[in-house]
Enzyme design. Structure first.
Site, PDB file in Angstrom:
ATOM      1  CE1 TYR A 298      -4.079  -1.833   0.314  1.00 34.87           C
ATOM      2  CE2 TYR A 298      -3.194  -2.807   2.317  1.00 34.87           C
ATOM      3  CZ  TYR A 298      -4.168  -2.767   1.326  1.00 34.87           C
ATOM      4  OH  TYR A 298      -5.216  -3.653   1.362  1.00 34.87           O
ATOM      5  CE  LYS A 307      -2.966   4.917  -7.666  1.00 38.10           C
ATOM      6  NZ  LYS A 307      -2.897   3.462  -7.397  1.00 38.10           N
ATOM      7  CD  GLU A 369      -9.348  -2.800   2.130  1.00 37.68           C
ATOM      8  OE1 GLU A 369      -9.012  -3.978   1.919  1.00 37.68           O
ATOM      9  OE2 GLU A 369      -9.377  -1.919   1.237  1.00 37.68           O
ATOM     10  CG  MET A 399     -16.863  -4.459  -3.695  1.00 32.24           C
ATOM     11  SD  MET A 399     -15.977  -3.337  -4.801  1.00 32.24           S
ATOM     12  CE  MET A 399     -14.443  -3.091  -3.908  1.00 32.24           C
ATOM     13  CD  GLU A 418      -6.366   2.912  -5.407  1.00 35.07           C
ATOM     14  OE1 GLU A 418      -5.422   3.193  -6.170  1.00 35.07           O
ATOM     15  OE2 GLU A 418      -6.365   3.180  -4.190  1.00 35.07           O
ATOM     16  CD  GLU A 427      -5.246  -4.961  -9.204  1.00 34.15           C
ATOM     17  OE1 GLU A 427      -5.986  -4.208  -8.533  1.00 34.15           O
ATOM     18  OE2 GLU A 427      -4.008  -4.841  -9.242  1.00 34.15           O
TER      19      GLU A 427
END
Length: 687
Positions: A298, A307, A369, A399, A418, A427
């Site tokens: 991270y 970004k 998360e 999610m 993202e 991903e």
């Protein structure tokens, strides 16, 4: 030959009647050279230098040289054995014979000595010249050496002839050839002193053509390439200016070229420093949905200077557009996959920079998360960071399992994520966001950031990447199993996509779009197929460089000046996957915020996503004027646990046809399957 950061490593070769590496190395190092060459012995004749130099100098500052000889077949094994004994890091071998039989025998010999050298991490550099015939010979030799990773090219830039009729076209053709050599294991470049010109002050200088070619090599490979000055000096320099070797001015000139602004921008920027450890290093793609990322992972991505700035701009535009004429409203913003909170911070910054917001407009930020360790970090921020207190609510959940009850029966006005991955969708961003829409926490009018993204594909030529992929066969199949894990094996490693910061590679064609995703999804199916034609490119894709970073318009313009109507033959070792994402397009003034890893639209300064490399089991030779047609098929989750497709390659009338098949089990891409053969394109059924 150790490197000091991105310092250019330069060596010196001076012919000696009696090899004496000790004497030459002393004077060369006093002048500032990093290494010297010495002829390797094939007899038992004594040498003074073996008793004068310690082993550390032999393994760091001496490169072996094997001169052309009619007895090389008999002598080379003895010479390489001595180099192995002295722990010499690299050996320069003569150019490949032009006679086919001699070249085949030479390749067999090189393959044998390269295998021996690899046990000591030794490299073998083959002298090669900048022309199609010489490059084709090297590629053939490398194939006959079974793609040995320690067999590389030493490019000799001799007296390049640009031609009197059209010198611009000749230089353009050579720029395209330099691009091609970078994918051919280019390890070193040598400059004979007799090909240096003399400037007004009487010092050596390269011709304009040599400067253009060498600058392109430095810009692309300056971190890893070695330079060799082949003496003795061809210029008369008075006094001590010539140094102890009389070749100091050549070294000074080469180092001066390294300090050119365009070279410094390419090699010495903060992004270049961060990327250096990843150059041509194959990594299995991250799977944040299936795996919990580490703290340091991270942290690395959060250093991206582009970004999150772009995300903040997109969120600011979305808030501005959706608050026009709105009063007395709670604006719910959902961060899907919050990690350690960089998107949350971008959202808070966007809220704080809004102007003329009515006082009865309030904001709520929900950070979703699934990684429990990251949730601890997020909860700590809500308690200790004043900007987060009272604004951010942390939700520990996948999610796709969200419900309106978790949001107090509210629905989100904006959702930010993202989960793009190197190929845009690898991903599982489409599945995650579509799954989030299915939970009911989003409404049809919910703004999704990103709202649209497209996956791109491009052929790549790189002996280095192909060798690195094959070397993965000895790596454990599962890192979580430790030493008990079985190796991946030769088949699986060539059926696996890898994230890689391409370096010693050349993208051979302009990238083309495969498919696109829009949120909310307008289609109920996740199936994707792509039929992409890569037309012949007479520049061999020179402007696209390694396939990572922005297209260089100067190189494109220069290389297109070649008089050729089609590219020369080339070899494809795989494909590079990239993407372009539209984060948000304003309905008010059509302002658009974009992130892109495609060379033609690259977001300069961004390093969060490297290309996704799909290796081919066997390299594909593309004849001159040949086109590449790419067929890529995915059937997303037709079965409960996976995705089916196909990958097939054929050569028909100078047309290369490729079909790619990705197999995915659950949330992890496990392999890229490839089959060969002639005939039609029957679907390969998954067993």
């Amino acid at each position: 030959m150790s490197e000091d950061n991105c310092a250019l490593v330069v060596g010196l070769h001076i012919p000696q009647s009696q090899p004496d590496a000790a004497h030459l190395l002393q004077s060369a190092r006093e002048d500032g050279f990093d290494y010297i060459t010495t002829v390797l012995p094939h007899t038992l004749e004594p040498r003074a230098d073996v008793t004068a130099l310690e082993s550390r100098w032999w393994r760091s500052s001496v490169v072996g040289l094997v001169p052309e000889s009619p007895t090389i077949q008999q002598d080379l094994s003895k010479q390489m054995e001595w180099a192995h004994h002295m722990n010499i890091p690299a050996v320069i071998l003569p150019q490949i014979p032009k006679n086919i039989i001699d070249a085949t025998n030479y390749a067999r010999l090189v393959s044998s000595v390269a295998l021996t050298a690899s046990t000591n991490n030794g490299q073998v550099w083959i002298k090669t010249f900048l022309n199609e015939e010489s490059l084709a010979g090297f590629e053939k030799l490398h194939r006959q050496c079974d793609g040995a990773g320690n067999v590389g090219m030493m490019l000799t830039l001799d007296n390049v002839h640009t031609g009197a009729q059209n010198p611009t076209a000749a230089v353009a053709g050579m720029v395209a050839l330099v691009h091609k050599t970078i994918g051919c294991q280019l390890k070193a470049v040598s400059f004979p002193t007799q090909f240096f010109l003399t400037n007004k002050r009487g010092y050596p200088a390269l011709s304009k053509t040599h400067q253009v070619l060498f600058s392109e090599m430095l810009r692309r490979l300056g971190r890893t390439i070695r330079v060799l000055i082949e003496g003795p000096s061809s210029h008369t320099i008075q006094g001590s200016a010539g140094g102890g070797t009389a070749c100091l001015p050549y070294l000074q000139y080469i180092r001066h070229m390294r300090q050119r602004p365009e070279i410094i921008r390419a090699l010495d920027s903060s992004e270049a420093s961060l990327e250096e450890a990843y150059l041509d290093h194959l990594q299995r793609p991250l799977q944040p949905l299936g795996d919990h990322l580490e703290f340091s992972t991270y942290e690395t991505f959060e250093k991206d200077p582009v970004k999150y700035d772009q995300y903040q701009k997109a969120i600011s535009l979305a808030l501005r557009d959706n608050l026009i004429g709105v009063h007395d409203k709670v604006v719910n913003i959902l961060i899907a996959g919050a990690g350690r909170g960089p998107l949350v911070t971008a959202t808070i910054n966007a809220i704080n920079t809004l102007q003329n917001v009515p006082s009865n407009i309030t904001f709520r930020v929900y950070a979703i998360e699934k990684n429990p360790s990251a949730v601890v970090y997020l909860q700590s921020l809500t308690r200790h960071d004043s900007n987060w207190k009272g604004l951010v609510n942390v939700i520990h959940a996948d999610m796709r399992t969200m419900s309106r009850e978790i949001l107090s029966m509210q629905q989100a006005d904006i959702v930010v994520s993202e989960l793009l991955g190197s190929f845009g969708d690898n991903e599982l961003s489409p599945e995650c966001l579509d799954g989030l829409y299915a939970t009911g926490v989003l409404k049809e009018a919910t703004v999704c950031i990103p709202c649209h993204y497209t996956s791109y594909i491009a052929p790549v030529s790189s002996l280095r990447l192909h060798s690195e992929a094959r070397a993965q066969a000895y790596y454990p199949n599962s890192s979580s199993d430790g030493l008990d894990s079985a190796p991946m094996g030769n088949l699986k490693v060539m059926e696996t996509p890898y994230v890689v910061r391409t370096h010693a590679a050349c993208q051979t064609h302009t990238e083309q779009p495969c498919w696109e995703f829009v949120h909310p999804s307008s289609s109920g199916t996740g199936e994707r197929t792509a039929h992409v034609d890569f037309k012949t490119d007479k520049t061999n894709g020179a402007g696209a460089g390694s396939g990572y970073g922005p297209v260089d318009p100067a190189i494109v313009s220069m290389s297109q000046a070649t008089g050729k109507t089609s590219a020369g033959p080339t070899t494809i070792h795989g494909f590079l996957g990239t993407f372009t994402a539209i984060l948000y397009t304003s309905s008010r003034d059509e302002s658009t915020v974009i992130l892109s890893t495609c060379p033609t639209s690259f977001s300069v300064g961004m390093f969060s996503w490297f290309p996704l490399y799909f290796p081919l089991k066997e390299p594909l030779f593309i004849p001159q004027g040949g086109n590449v047609k790419y067929h890529y098929g995915e059937e997303w989750r037709r079965q409960k646990y996976g995705m089916n497709g196909e990958h097939k390659c054929l050569l028909e009338n100078n047309l290369i046809v490729v079909r790619l098949f990705i197999i995915q089990m659950a949330d992890h891409i496990t392999s890229v399957c490839e089959e060969w053969g002639g005939g039609g394109f029957e679907l390969n059924q998954q067993e």
